[in-house]
Design an enzyme around this catalytic site. Structure first.
Site, short mmCIF file in Angstrom:
data_model
loop_
_atom_site.label_atom_id
_atom_site.label_comp_id
_atom_site.label_asym_id
_atom_site.label_seq_id
_atom_site.Cartn_x
_atom_site.Cartn_y
_atom_site.Cartn_z
N LYS A 77 -14.87 -5.23 -1.59
CA LYS A 77 -13.40 -5.37 -1.67
C LYS A 77 -12.96 -4.93 -3.06
O LYS A 77 -12.49 -5.72 -3.88
CB LYS A 77 -12.99 -6.82 -1.37
CG LYS A 77 -11.53 -6.96 -0.97
CD LYS A 77 -11.26 -8.31 -0.37
CE LYS A 77 -9.79 -8.59 -0.16
NZ LYS A 77 -9.13 -7.68 0.76
N LEU A 122 -14.78 -3.43 5.64
CA LEU A 122 -14.73 -4.62 4.80
C LEU A 122 -15.15 -5.82 5.67
O LEU A 122 -14.66 -5.95 6.79
CB LEU A 122 -13.30 -4.84 4.28
CG LEU A 122 -13.21 -5.98 3.27
CD1 LEU A 122 -13.69 -5.53 1.89
CD2 LEU A 122 -11.79 -6.50 3.16
N HIS A 131 0.80 -1.23 0.00
CA HIS A 131 0.00 0.00 0.00
C HIS A 131 0.84 1.29 0.00
O HIS A 131 0.48 2.25 -0.66
CB HIS A 131 -0.93 0.03 1.22
CG HIS A 131 -2.15 -0.83 1.09
ND1 HIS A 131 -2.11 -2.12 0.63
CD2 HIS A 131 -3.46 -0.59 1.37
CE1 HIS A 131 -3.34 -2.63 0.64
NE2 HIS A 131 -4.17 -1.71 1.08
N1 PMP Z 1 -10.26 -4.14 5.93
C1 PMP Z 1 -9.53 -3.71 4.89
C2 PMP Z 1 -9.70 -2.29 4.45
C3 PMP Z 1 -8.64 -4.57 4.24
O1 PMP Z 1 -7.92 -4.14 3.18
C4 PMP Z 1 -8.49 -5.89 4.72
C5 PMP Z 1 -7.51 -6.83 4.08
N2 PMP Z 1 -7.80 -7.06 2.75
C6 PMP Z 1 -9.26 -6.29 5.81
C7 PMP Z 1 -10.14 -5.40 6.40
C8 PMP Z 1 -9.17 -7.70 6.37
O2 PMP Z 1 -9.80 -8.61 5.50
P1 PMP Z 1 -9.37 -10.16 5.47
O3 PMP Z 1 -9.43 -10.66 6.88
O4 PMP Z 1 -10.40 -10.79 4.59
O5 PMP Z 1 -7.99 -10.24 4.91
#
Ligand code: PMP
Length: 287
Positions: free
Chosen positions: A151, A208, A104
Site C-alpha cells: 500500500k 492490494l 485520485h
Molecule cells: N485496491 C486498491 C488499489 C486500493 O487503493 C484500495 C483502497 N485503498 C483497495 C484495493 C481496498 O483496500 P481496503 O479494503 O483496505 O480499503
C-alpha cells in the site's frame, strides 16, 4: 548553503516547504529530472527538458514554462550554488500541486508545484580503461510497478487509471493483467458472482490485500451460506458474471451494474450482493 527554487522564489533549501496535501507527496503525482552541470555547462539540457515536457503532457500536468524559461532558471540556480562545487547536479520536480482534499482524479485549477535544487556531483571518470572505477552488479526480474500488494504512496499508476475511468464518466475502472485476468479496480478490490459462488482474484503482487476484501471473505466463510473462491478470474468470466462487486474501506461492498457501457446481467443489483452485504454488515466490527 544550498539555495533552492520553489514556486517562483529562491530560498535556502532547508527553508523550502510544501503542503502535505501536495499530490507529489500523496500520490507520487509528478515528474522529475536530474541534469548534470560540469563547470557550469549542462549535459543534454534540451533532451532533459523534452523528456520532462513529454512526461508532464502524458499525465496532463500543465506547466507554462518554456525551455528558455527553464534554461534561465537553471542558470540562476547554478550561479547561486556555485560555491558548493565545480560540478553540480540539478534536481527539478514538477508535481500536480496541492489540492484541498485527497481524491485520485486530477483536480482542476490547481497550480503545479515547481521545485529545484542543486547538489555537488563527482568529477567525470578518467577516459582511461586502466584508471576508471568499474561497477559490479547483480540481476533480477524487473518488477517495477508490479508491487501492487504494497500500500505504497507511489500511486501514479492507480491515479492515471482512476482518471481514465473518471474522464469516461465512470465511478471506477476494473483492471486486467496482460493475460486478460482480472486484478482489481484502481482504488478497490473486485469480485464476481457466478451461479451463487462469490469469486475474487487470489492475493498476490497484482492486488492490494484489501482489508474489506479480507472481512468479506472471512465473514462469508464463517457464515457458510454463500460459497467463496479465491482464484484466477478471466475477462470473459467478468463479462458473463451474474454480479460484479467492488470493495474498499470507503465503499464497503459496492454492486456494479454497468461495465463498459453494458448492463451486468440484467442491470439490477443482485440478490447475492444483498445477502453478502448483510453478513458483512453484521460482522464487520468483529475484525
Ligand atoms: N485496491 C486498491 C488499489 C486500493 O487503493 C484500495 C483502497 N485503498 C483497495 C484495493 C481496498 O483496500 P481496503 O479494503 O483496505 O480499503
Amino acid at each position: 548553503m544550498s539555495i533552492a527554487y520553489l514556486n517562483g522564489s529562491f530560498l535556502p533549501l532547508s527553508e523550502a516547504r510544501i503542503s502535505p496535501l501536495d499530490r507529489g507527496f500523496l500520490f507520487g503525482d509528478g515528474i522529475y529530472e536530474v541534469i548534470p552541470y560540469y563547470g557550469g555547462k549542462p549535459v543534454g539540457f534540451n533532451l532533459h527538458m523534452q523528456r520532462m515536457a513529454d512526461g508532464l503532457a502524458s499525465i496532463e500536468i500543465k506547466c507554462d514554462k518554456s525551455i528558455d524559461d527553464w534554461r534561465v532558471l537553471m542558470e540562476e540556480l547554478i550561479a547561486k550554488n556555485a560555491s558548493l562545487n565545480e560540478n553540480l547536479g540539478v534536481y527539478i520536480h514538477v508535481s500536480r500541486g496541492a489540492d484541498t482534499k485527497r481524491y485520485h482524479a486530477y483536480p482542476e485549477n490547481v497550480e503545479p508545484t515547481i521545485f529545484a535544487f542543486a547538489f555537488a556531483i563527482k568529477d567525470p571518470e578518467p577516459v582511461d580503461r586502466d584508471k576508471v572505477h568499474p561497477y559490479s552488479v547483480c540481476s533480477t526480474e524487473d518488477l517495477r510497478w508490479k508491487h501492487c500488494n504494497i500500500k505504497s504512496t507511489s500511486l501514479l499508476g492507480n491515479v492515471m487509471h482512476y482518471q481514465q475511468g473518471y474522464a469516461a464518466g465512470e465511478n471506477e475502472i476494473l483492471l486486467f493483467n496482460s493475460k486478460g485476468e482480472l486484478t482489481e479496480g484502481s482504488s478497490c478490490n473486485a469480485f464476481i458472482v457466478k451461479d451463487g459462488v462469490v469469486i475474487t482474484p487470489i492475493q498476490d503482487n497484482q492486488i492490494l490485500p484489501g482489508i474489506t476484501r479480507r472481512i468479506i471473505l472471512d465473514s462469508l466463510r464463517a457464515d457458510g451460506s454463500i460459497p467463496v473462491e479465491e482464484r484466477t478470474v478471466t475477462m470473459d468470466e467478468v463479462r458473463n458474471a451474474d454480479e460484479v462487486w467492488i470493495s474498499s474501506s470507503s465503499k464497503e461492498i459496492a454492486p456494479v451494474t454497468r461495465l463498459d457501457g453494458k448492463a451486468v446481467n440484467d442491470g439490477k443489483v443482485g440478490a447475492v450482493w444483498e445477502a453478502a452485504f448483510r453478513i458483512y454488515t453484521d460482522h464487520k466490527f468483529e475484525y
